[in-house]
Design a protein around this motif. Structure first.
Motif, PDB file in Angstrom:
ATOM      1  N   LYS A 109       0.817  -1.234   0.000  1.00 11.60           N
ATOM      2  CA  LYS A 109       0.000   0.000   0.000  1.00 11.60           C
ATOM      3  C   LYS A 109       0.838   1.265   0.000  1.00 11.60           C
ATOM      4  CE  LYS A 109      -1.587  -1.096   4.018  1.00 11.60           C
ATOM      5  NZ  LYS A 109      -1.112  -2.464   4.077  1.00 11.60           N
ATOM      6  N   ASP A 149      -2.071   5.813   8.049  1.00 11.41           N
ATOM      7  CA  ASP A 149      -1.772   4.602   8.820  1.00 11.41           C
ATOM      8  C   ASP A 149      -1.212   5.029  10.162  1.00 11.41           C
ATOM      9  OD1 ASP A 149      -0.983   2.227   9.920  1.00 11.41           O
ATOM     10  OD2 ASP A 149      -0.207   1.396   8.051  1.00 11.41           O
ATOM     11  N   ARG A 199       1.212   1.627  11.717  1.00 14.92           N
ATOM     12  CA  ARG A 199       2.555   1.347  11.194  1.00 14.92           C
ATOM     13  C   ARG A 199       2.887   2.353  10.104  1.00 14.92           C
ATOM     14  NH1 ARG A 199       2.988  -4.922   9.796  1.00 14.92           N
ATOM     15  NH2 ARG A 199       4.840  -4.134   8.770  1.00 14.92           N
ATOM     16  N   THR A 222       4.844   4.904   7.616  1.00 18.20           N
ATOM     17  CA  THR A 222       6.175   4.823   7.003  1.00 18.20           C
ATOM     18  C   THR A 222       6.567   6.078   6.209  1.00 18.20           C
ATOM     19  OG1 THR A 222       5.136   3.630   5.177  1.00 18.20           O
ATOM     20  CG2 THR A 222       6.342   2.295   6.777  1.00 18.20           C
ATOM     21  N   ASP A 241      -2.853   6.944   2.565  1.00 24.01           N
ATOM     22  CA  ASP A 241      -2.325   5.609   2.888  1.00 24.01           C
ATOM     23  C   ASP A 241      -3.067   5.127   4.140  1.00 24.01           C
ATOM     24  OD1 ASP A 241      -0.769   3.339   2.978  1.00 24.01           O
ATOM     25  OD2 ASP A 241       1.076   4.350   3.617  1.00 24.01           O
TER      26      ASP A 241
HETATM   27 MG   LIG Z   1       2.154   0.754   4.858  1.00 24.11          MG
END
Ligand SMILES: [Mg+2]
Ligand SMILES: Nc1ncnc2c1ncn2[C@@H]1O[C@H](COP(=O)(O)OP(=O)(O)OP(=O)(O)O)[C@@H](O)[C@H]1O
Length: 238
Positions: free
Chosen positions: A60, A84, A87, A89, A162
């Motif tokens: 994703k 997100d 988690r 990123t 995301d």
């Molecule tokens: Mg991700």
């Protein structure tokens, strides 16, 4: 692979192929997806699209980042929002601080402009997740989130969001209500028809407009590690 190694891989800066190898076949694919999204709704152009997946680690964030850059490269004023809150990123990918971001905006009454991060790409801005909160789903379903998304949509031509995977937590279903379309990313290497159908069902229940499915081709050796890692954070945060 041990936990330390997994953390290191998650936190390492990531190269985005659309930016580093614009003529690679994969980059061309991202541009094709961009065109397909544009044509998927001609009358009312989509201006906020959610990227989610059935399972953890499907790709994703990689896809959402490349798509955001592809939109910016097309001259569209674009925002990548790291939704997100479990988690995240994007701050590793773009190598920026995550001291403020989406969670900060949800908790404090502040202007969204205060948490915007500029990127190396002219037309691309970023809102990172902010510090991981104890109650992501609650924050994402708040009135403040709704108001903020409206403001972002008014200020950008494209908002790319995301999110966590559908079959792990409810966040992506909640986020789908703030976007016009959803792209489901799945890793074909651990392809499971039932899981994709289950994910699709969850999106339908949320009333989401599923624009398409991206079949990512990520090597299977990592799949189990991702599930393990995600389950840990799921237990901790939901
Ligand atoms: Mg991700
Ligand atoms: N097609 C691909 N080929 C090779 N590596 C890939 C591919 N897609 C993703 N990856 C790598 O797989 C890892 C997981 O990808 P990514 O973080 O985008 O998945 P995700 O769905 O966002 O995961 P999470 O559920 O943890 O948020 C990353 O290290 C990424 O660079």
């Amino acid at each position: 692979m041990n936990k330390k190694k997994r953390e290191e891989r998650l936190h390492a800066p990531r190269k985005t192929i659309v930016a580093t190898k614009p003529y690679a076949p994969a980059s061309e694919q991202f541009r094709t997806i961009r065109t397909n999204i544009m044509y998927s709704s001609i009358d009312v152009p989509l201006n906020a699209v959610l990227f989610t997946s059935d399972m953890p680690g499907a790709g994703k964030s990689t896809v959402a980042t490349n798509m955001a850059i592809a939109y910016a490269q097309a001259g569209k004023r674009t925002l990548l929002l790291d939704g997100d809150l479990r988690r995240p990123t994007s701050h590793y990918t773009f190598e920026v601080s995550n001291q403020t971001g989406l969670s900060t905006l949800m908790i404090n009454d502040m202007d969204w402009r205060a948490v915007i991060k500029r990127t190396a790409f002219d037309q691309l801005d970023l809102i990172t997740s902010g510090p991981v909160p104890p109650n992501p789903s609650e924050l994402l379903s708040s009135k403040r989130m709704e108001t903020m998304m409206q403001m972002l949509r008014d200020n950008y031509e494209m908002v790319i969001v995301d999110s966590p995977p559908l079959l792990s937590v409810t966040d992506a279903q909640i986020l789908s209500k703030h976007t016009d379309g959803v792209i489901l990313v799945t890793n074909v290497q651990d392809n499971n028809r039932d899981r994709i159908l289950e994910a699709k069902e969850l999106l339908n229940k949320a009333g989401a407009n599923i624009v398409g499915i991206i079949l990512n081709n990520r090597h299977p050796e990592h799949a189990l590690e991702d599930t393990f890692y995600y389950n840990q954070s799921t237990e901790e945060y939901s």
